[in-house]
Design an enzyme around this catalytic site. Structure first.
Site, PDB file in Angstrom:
ATOM      1  N   SER A 177     -10.181  35.787  75.548  1.00 33.99           N
ATOM      2  CA  SER A 177     -10.419  35.192  76.800  1.00 33.99           C
ATOM      3  C   SER A 177     -10.489  33.834  76.666  1.00 33.99           C
ATOM      4  O   SER A 177      -9.613  33.254  76.156  1.00 33.99           O
ATOM      5  CB  SER A 177     -11.741  35.624  77.540  1.00 33.99           C
ATOM      6  OG  SER A 177     -11.923  35.157  78.859  1.00 33.99           O
ATOM      7  N   HIS A 203      -7.271  37.332  78.971  1.00 29.62           N
ATOM      8  CA  HIS A 203      -7.593  37.074  80.478  1.00 29.62           C
ATOM      9  C   HIS A 203      -6.452  35.798  80.938  1.00 29.62           C
ATOM     10  O   HIS A 203      -6.966  34.807  80.647  1.00 29.62           O
ATOM     11  CB  HIS A 203      -8.908  36.798  80.565  1.00 29.62           C
ATOM     12  CG  HIS A 203      -9.953  38.037  80.385  1.00 29.62           C
ATOM     13  ND1 HIS A 203     -11.144  37.897  79.927  1.00 29.62           N
ATOM     14  CD2 HIS A 203      -9.489  39.198  80.127  1.00 29.62           C
ATOM     15  CE1 HIS A 203     -11.664  39.157  79.575  1.00 29.62           C
ATOM     16  NE2 HIS A 203     -10.693  39.929  79.678  1.00 29.62           N
ATOM     17  N   ASP A 299     -16.144  41.538  77.762  1.00 25.88           N
ATOM     18  CA  ASP A 299     -14.946  42.715  77.893  1.00 25.88           C
ATOM     19  C   ASP A 299     -14.564  42.861  76.576  1.00 25.88           C
ATOM     20  O   ASP A 299     -14.373  42.195  75.796  1.00 25.88           O
ATOM     21  CB  ASP A 299     -14.037  42.298  78.915  1.00 25.88           C
ATOM     22  CG  ASP A 299     -12.879  42.834  79.168  1.00 25.88           C
ATOM     23  OD1 ASP A 299     -13.041  44.026  79.026  1.00 25.88           O
ATOM     24  OD2 ASP A 299     -11.580  42.450  79.157  1.00 25.88           O
TER      25      ASP A 299
END
Length: 358
Positions: A177, A203, A299
């Site tokens: 991310s 992401h 995540d």
């Protein structure tokens, strides 16, 4: 800066509307203090010296000095966490990826129409990214380049094992991310052309995925592309989900294929790392290797644990080389990571673990 001290933010944007909206959004949070704003980089230079902000929000496209030129100078002379404000266009995507390569921590997408209402809709994300940026280690972006890895340079190869990878032999799964666009570039840049297949989730806004895949492809000996639904997963290739969709893998006889999933966000993300990792755990098991690179949040942590429980070797990027040790740290605390590795050694370890995977 202590935890009790508000994050001091300087807003640099040529739009008076954007400056006002960002000031209003950020000022609502007691943990943030907007110390000033500037309409262009030249004005910003003086305010940076005088106000000493913890974080700068910076528009990419501005008059008098290009935002990228300003960012490059800033990171060289006075490294400061920067969150870019970028437009959701193909050109904006490429420029933002350049900004991340120059040292920006993260970015916020600016809508093309009705900017005020659009930014208000992202208020929670804006506040979160500014606070995260304040904790980021911008110095971690000045990393030495690691040598390119070839399969005959692997550390601790398994005696007698053939270092050739057939279609379904090995699979590497990576999630990232914040800070991940550059971390993934570093990893793929040092993977050999005949490396095992790589499936990745980073992401990103939907409109950025094509430019990101093209950028990675220019920097890697592997063939990097956006995955298409049903596409066979092949060695020497790396696959990213197309914009705003999840990537999963499915088994099809003796091979794996990509499955593009338009389901709801998971962990507030689409694409989500957990979606990819859980599919890898279920369909590749001990034939896979899992890794989580720098990123905010958690995540991928549970998905990496599922991969480990399915017999896959796992690793996370270490805190020292991560821009944000959120996702890797969450996986480590969950017991999902067998190794904690500095960024410059991630590619080397992925190749070595692929050779050792059952």
């Amino acid at each position: 800066m202590t935890l009790e001290t508000p994050v001091r933010v300087l807003i640099v944007d040529d739009s008076a509307v954007v400056r006002q909206m960002l000031t209003e959004i950020l000022s609502r949070d007691p943990g943030i203090e907007v110390v000033g704003s500037a309409a262009d980089p030249l004005l910003a230079r003086e305010k940076i010296k005088r106000l000493n902000p913890d974080v700068i929000t910076l528009d990419v496209e501005m008059p008098r000095m290009d935002g990228l030129v300003f960012l490059e100078n800033l990171m060289r002379l006075r490294p400061t966490p920067v969150v870019m404000i970028s437009s959701l266009t193909e050109r904006g995507a490429d420029t933002t990826l350049q900004a991340l390569s120059l040292g920006a921590v993260d970015f916020i997408s600016k809508p093309k129409i009705d900017v005020a209402r659009g930014l208000e809709g992202y208020a929670e994300e804006i506040v979160s990214k500014v606070k995260m940026a304040a904790k980021a280690k911008v110095s971690a972006l000045n990393r030495p380049s690691a040598p390119k890895i070839t399969l005959d340079m692997q550390s601790a190869p398994v005696p007698g094992s053939a270092l050739r990878f057939r279609t379904t032999d090995r699979l590497i799964a990576i999630g990232a991310s914040a800070g991940g666009t550059e971390a993934l570039r570093v990893v793929l840049e040092h993977m050999p052309a005949d490396a095992p297949a790589v499936v990745m989730t980073q992401h990103l806004p939907a409109s950025f995925s094509t430019a990101f895949a093209e950028r990675l492809n220019r920097h890697s000996a592997m063939s990097v592309r956006e995955a298409s639904d049903g596409e066979a997963i092949l060695p020497g290739h790396a696959y990213l989900p197309p914009g705003g969709q999840h990537l999963r893998i499915i088994r099809d006889g003796a091979r794996w294929r990509c499955r593009i999933d338009d389901g709801p966000p998971v962990n507030r993300h689409k694409p989500a790392v957990d979606v990819l990792f859980r599919s890898v755990a279920a369909n590749a098991g001990p034939n896979a290797v899992g890794a989580i690179l720098t990123g905010m949040g958690d995540d991928g942590a549970r998905g990496l644990l599922e991969m480990l429980q399915a017999g896959a070797p796992t690793l996370v990027q270490d805190e020292a080389s991560s821009v944000v040790w959120g996702m890797p740290g969450a996986a480590y605390k969950l017991g999902a990571a067998q190794e904690v590795v500095p960024l410059e050694r991630v590619a080397e370890r992925l190749i070595a673990l692929s050779a050792q995977a059952r």
